[in-house]
Every structure is written in C-alpha cells, then in structure tokens.
Design a protein around this motif. Structure first.
Motif, mmCIF file in Angstrom:
data_model
loop_
_atom_site.group_PDB
_atom_site.id
_atom_site.type_symbol
_atom_site.label_atom_id
_atom_site.label_comp_id
_atom_site.label_asym_id
_atom_site.label_seq_id
_atom_site.Cartn_x
_atom_site.Cartn_y
_atom_site.Cartn_z
ATOM 1 N N UNK A 132 0.776 -1.237 0.000
ATOM 2 C CA UNK A 132 0.000 0.000 0.000
ATOM 3 C C UNK A 132 0.814 1.297 0.000
ATOM 4 N N UNK A 133 1.987 1.292 0.634
ATOM 5 C CA UNK A 133 2.789 2.510 0.690
ATOM 6 C C UNK A 133 3.257 2.975 -0.683
ATOM 7 N N UNK A 134 3.230 2.080 -1.667
ATOM 8 C CA UNK A 134 3.692 2.424 -3.022
ATOM 9 C C UNK A 134 2.567 2.970 -3.897
ATOM 10 N N UNK A 135 1.332 2.862 -3.442
ATOM 11 C CA UNK A 135 0.203 3.200 -4.300
ATOM 12 C C UNK A 135 0.173 4.669 -4.707
ATOM 13 N N UNK A 136 0.610 5.559 -3.818
ATOM 14 C CA UNK A 136 0.596 6.983 -4.153
ATOM 15 C C UNK A 136 1.541 7.310 -5.299
ATOM 16 N N UNK A 137 2.500 6.437 -5.547
ATOM 17 C CA UNK A 137 3.454 6.665 -6.638
ATOM 18 C C UNK A 137 3.046 5.957 -7.926
ATOM 19 N N UNK A 138 1.933 5.221 -7.889
ATOM 20 C CA UNK A 138 1.475 4.472 -9.058
ATOM 21 C C UNK A 138 0.576 5.333 -9.943
ATOM 22 N N UNK A 139 0.624 5.065 -11.239
ATOM 23 C CA UNK A 139 -0.263 5.704 -12.201
ATOM 24 C C UNK A 139 -1.083 4.620 -12.895
ATOM 25 N N UNK A 140 -2.342 4.918 -13.232
ATOM 26 C CA UNK A 140 -3.182 3.908 -13.869
ATOM 27 C C UNK A 140 -2.858 3.735 -15.349
ATOM 28 N N UNK A 141 -3.002 2.518 -15.831
ATOM 29 C CA UNK A 141 -2.901 2.219 -17.256
ATOM 30 C C UNK A 141 -4.301 1.862 -17.728
ATOM 31 N N UNK A 142 -4.852 2.668 -18.628
ATOM 32 C CA UNK A 142 -6.244 2.511 -19.050
ATOM 33 C C UNK A 142 -6.370 1.826 -20.406
ATOM 34 N N UNK A 143 -7.434 1.043 -20.529
ATOM 35 C CA UNK A 143 -7.861 0.477 -21.811
ATOM 36 C C UNK A 143 -9.260 1.026 -22.086
ATOM 37 N N UNK A 144 -9.518 1.454 -23.310
ATOM 38 C CA UNK A 144 -10.825 2.018 -23.667
ATOM 39 C C UNK A 144 -11.641 0.993 -24.440
ATOM 40 N N UNK A 145 -12.912 0.843 -24.030
ATOM 41 C CA UNK A 145 -13.821 -0.083 -24.707
ATOM 42 C C UNK A 145 -15.099 0.662 -25.055
ATOM 43 N N UNK A 146 -15.884 0.086 -25.940
ATOM 44 C CA UNK A 146 -17.116 0.731 -26.400
ATOM 45 C C UNK A 146 -18.232 0.578 -25.375
ATOM 46 N N UNK A 147 -18.979 1.650 -25.168
ATOM 47 C CA UNK A 147 -20.128 1.596 -24.277
ATOM 48 C C UNK A 147 -21.395 1.229 -25.035
ATOM 49 N N UNK A 148 -22.536 1.352 -24.373
ATOM 50 C CA UNK A 148 -23.813 1.053 -25.016
ATOM 51 C C UNK A 148 -24.740 2.246 -24.762
ATOM 52 N N UNK A 149 -25.471 2.590 -25.758
ATOM 53 C CA UNK A 149 -26.282 3.807 -25.684
ATOM 54 C C UNK A 149 -27.758 3.458 -25.565
ATOM 55 N N UNK A 150 -28.083 2.683 -24.531
ATOM 56 C CA UNK A 150 -29.496 2.350 -24.295
ATOM 57 C C UNK A 150 -29.694 1.963 -22.843
ATOM 58 N N UNK A 151 -30.902 2.157 -22.377
ATOM 59 C CA UNK A 151 -31.274 1.832 -20.998
ATOM 60 C C UNK A 151 -31.351 0.313 -20.844
#
Length: 423
Positions: A360-379
């Motif tokens: 946990x002490x290292x988490x403040x120095x971590x950066x996220x790596x993101x992957x983008x996926x398609x959403x859905x446009x309906x209820x």
C-alpha cells in the motif's frame, strides 16, 4: 450451506442489495464484523432502507438475523435503527434477531475520541466516519471494553464502570484536554439503550452451530471490502476489523465451521469513500459526471464518494483475498449513458508495469494504465435475461471477467430487488 457475501474493493459495492436478494434462499443471515460506520442500502416493495448495524436479511420475514461477536455495536444507534424499521412495518423480535453476548459495545466516549483524533490530525486525517470504530476496537484489544452480555449482569457491570471511566478520562482529559465522561453518564447510557436489548442477547455461536446441525442455510454478511481489511487493506486507511470472508466463521462465533461458497461483490466501476490511495481515481468533470450518474454518496455519512473506472488490479487482489468463487457485478446500468468506457488494467510504477496490487505505501506513486472499450447507448434497467443485454454490455462483462479470472454470475441493472440478470 454456509455462504459469505463480501466486498471486493473499497466498500460500498452493493452488498446489502445482494444479501437482500439472495437471503430468500437462506434461513439465517449473520453480520460478523464492523459497526455502524457503513451503510447497506436496500430498496424493495416497502421502500428504501439504509441499514448500518442490522443484517440486511431483517427485511425478510422468514429469515433469522444474527449480530456476531466480531461486531462493535452502538446501542443508541441500534435502538434508532430498530425503531425506524418497525415504523416502516418491519417485524423485529427476539425470534428473528439475535445479538451476540460477546459483541462489544461502542461507547459515547469512543465516538468523542474518534472526533477529537480527526480534529488533531487536521489535514493528515484518515477520513474516519467519526462513529468511534477505531477507538472501540482499540479498547477491545486493550481489554477495556464492555461486552453486550454484561448488560444481563447488571450488578457486575456497575462495579466495572468506575475503573473504566477513570481510565478513559486519562485520554479524554489528559491527552486531548477535552471534557471527560462520568459514571452516571455511562450507567444512564446502558439503562436507556442497553437494558431494552436483554431479550435479544444470546450465545450466537451456539445458536448458529445448532442451526447448522439442523441443516439450515446460513448467509454471512460483510461490511466494507477487502481493501478496507485491517490486515490486507490499504493500511492505515482501513477499517479496524477483518472484512475478509475467511473471518466470517470467527466473527460469527462459529470458528469450527467452514464456508462452502463465497460471493464477491464489485461495482461495474470504482468508488471509494474517505482518505487513502485510489490509483484509478477520476477528477473534475469526469468524476462529477460518474458520481451523479451513480448517486455516489455514502449511505452512512452522505459524503461524496471518490469515483473512477473499473480497477482490475485492485479487483484481482480483492478476489484473491476474499477467495471469491463467483462475482455479483452491481450498477452496470449506471454506465448506460457513456459512449466509451475505461478499464484500469495495470499500474505503472517507476516506469515498470504492474499487474499485481503492490504494497500500500507504493500506491501513491502508481499511475493507472487505461484500456478504452465501447459503451452502449441504451437503458438496460428492464433487462432480466442475459439475451436482453446489448452486445457491448456483454462484451464489457466478458472483459471484466477475463481480467479478474472469476465468473460473474449476477449482474445488477437497477436498485430494485428484481433488477438483476443471472448470467
């Protein structure tokens, strides 16, 4: 059958909603740790209920509920919670509510001490709910706490109070320069809120052991999530108890029994209440949009929750710590208005890519790596079968399942009791 329902992440995953749903198949529901520092929100045909201490199974008429010895119980808060439920037509009696004689009483001075310490810490505060949880668990391990069962031994209890009051005032007055407590105040607290509970107090370990011997199905309900566990969470920004499934039989009073099934609860995105590292956190407009879409405000405190995309690194770790056999994914419907969705698949630390949750002490120095996926446009709130879900929603679920290496069995598409899809 012994089943535990536990949080995979930072808490607020929707455990109460799933306990309420699945409790129809169980005879007993047992809370095994924590106090009134978090809330389980349940919506059913009677209305909306926020439960801080009572097990979520209390809303099922044919389910017996147990508050285990691993809990810390603010008896004043419990009295108010019981009153509000009764006013809403919920039956609560010694037949369907059992309170462990070994559970610890959260005292008014614990709450005062919690507030005083947060004030002392100022901008270095832990983000406590100020419900007295850390101080009362500290008292427990210092062997200076009062236990629920003592309320049935009034003469002995009265003899203990003066020594405890003298000891606690050393902290309140000596360390914080605050007003102390008194013997009269403590006895009044016990008389007003404790003595009315006498008929509910019992040896819950014996009760649960007998229920198991008779073949009854028992559901264990956790508070908060794996990342708030005192040993395995993001210490020191954790709760003061063990939130993991392995502790369920111990905190319930039946360490002789073994779990058959563990269901982990996680949201379709990430939320976090309080201070501490939160690597995938959104800020600004992105955070505001997601927070408002999900109504992300703490059930116990009303505080705005910190929000972000689904964090696969933290979730993999939470699943491992909980030993989850399967997953219930909640609030998928909240993401319906987003054209694209991000998933945090890894962290980056000092130029290196991490796929496992670090110290946990290292988490403040971590950066996220993101992957983008398609959403859905309906209820999707009316979906009740897997085939009703849009292909993009199914692809998103499959991607989370792949990242977490754990079967997603239930998907929540709304807050109502029947608003879910079994995969």
């Amino acid at each position: 059958m012994l089943t535990s329902i536990v949080g995979i992440n930072w808490g607020d995953e929707g455990k109460g909603r799933m306990v309420d749903l699945l409790s129809s198949d169980y005879d007993v529901v047992c809370r095994y740790q924590g106090g009134n520092n978090a809330g389980h929100t349940v919506i059913n045909e009677r209305g909306k209920f926020i439960l801080n201490l009572l097990p979520s199974g209390i809303l099922r008429e044919n389910v017996a509920c147990v508050m285990g010895p691993g809990m810390v119980v603010d008896i004043r808060h419990l009295a108010g919670e019981m009153r509000r439920l009764r006013e809403a037509g919920v039956k609560i009696s010694p037949e369907n509510l059992k309170i462990s004689d070994r559970a610890v009483v959260t005292m008014p001075y614990n709450v005062a001490q919690d507030c005083l310490e947060e004030e002392r810490l100022a901008d270095k505060k832990f983000g406590s709910t100020k419900r007295g949880i850390a101080p009362v668990y500290a008292d427990k391990y210092l062997k200076k706490a009062f236990r629920i069962g003592e309320l049935k031994e009034w003469d002995r209890l009265k003899k203990r109070v003066p020594d405890i009051v003298d000891w606690k005032n050393l902290t309140l007055q000596g360390a914080y320069g605050a007003e102390g407590t008194s013997v009269e105040e403590i006895l009044h607290y016990f008389e007003q809120f404790g003595l009315p509970l006498s008929d509910y107090i019992t040896d819950t370990g014996l009760y649960l052991s007998e229920a198991h011997r008779q073949g009854k199905k028992i559901l264990f309900e956790a508070q908060l999530g794996a990342l708030r566990d005192i040993d395995f969470g993001i210490y020191p920004y954790t709760s003061s108890s063990n939130t993991i499934a392995a502790y369920a039989p111990i905190g319930a009073g039946v360490p002789n029994l073994k779990l058959d099934r563990t269901i982990g609860i996680m949201k379709a995105y990430s939320t976090c209440v309080g201070e501490g590292p939160f690597t995938a956190e959104y800020f600004g407009e992105k955070a505001h949009t997601l927070r408002e879409a999900g109504g992300e405000y703490g059930a116990a405190t009303g505080r705005p929750r910190r929000v972000g995309p689904f964090d696969a690194v933290a979730s993999r770790y939470g699943i491992r710590m909980q030993g989850a056999d399967e997953i219930a994914l909640t609030k998928l419907d909240v993401l319906s208005g987003f054209k694209e969705l991000e998933i945090c698949t890894a962290y980056r630390l000092d130029g290196k890519k991490l796929t496992e949750f670090p110290f946990p002490d290292l988490l403040d120095s971590c950066e996220p790596v993101f992957e983008t996926v398609q959403g859905w446009n309906r209820d999707i709130s009316a979906c009740r079968k897997k085939g009703d879900l849009p292909k993009e929603a199914l692809a998103y679920i499959a991607r989370l399942e792949e990242e977490c290496a754990c079967k997603i069995r239930y998907v929540s598409v709304g807050a109502e009791r029947d608003a879910f899809v079994e995969m």
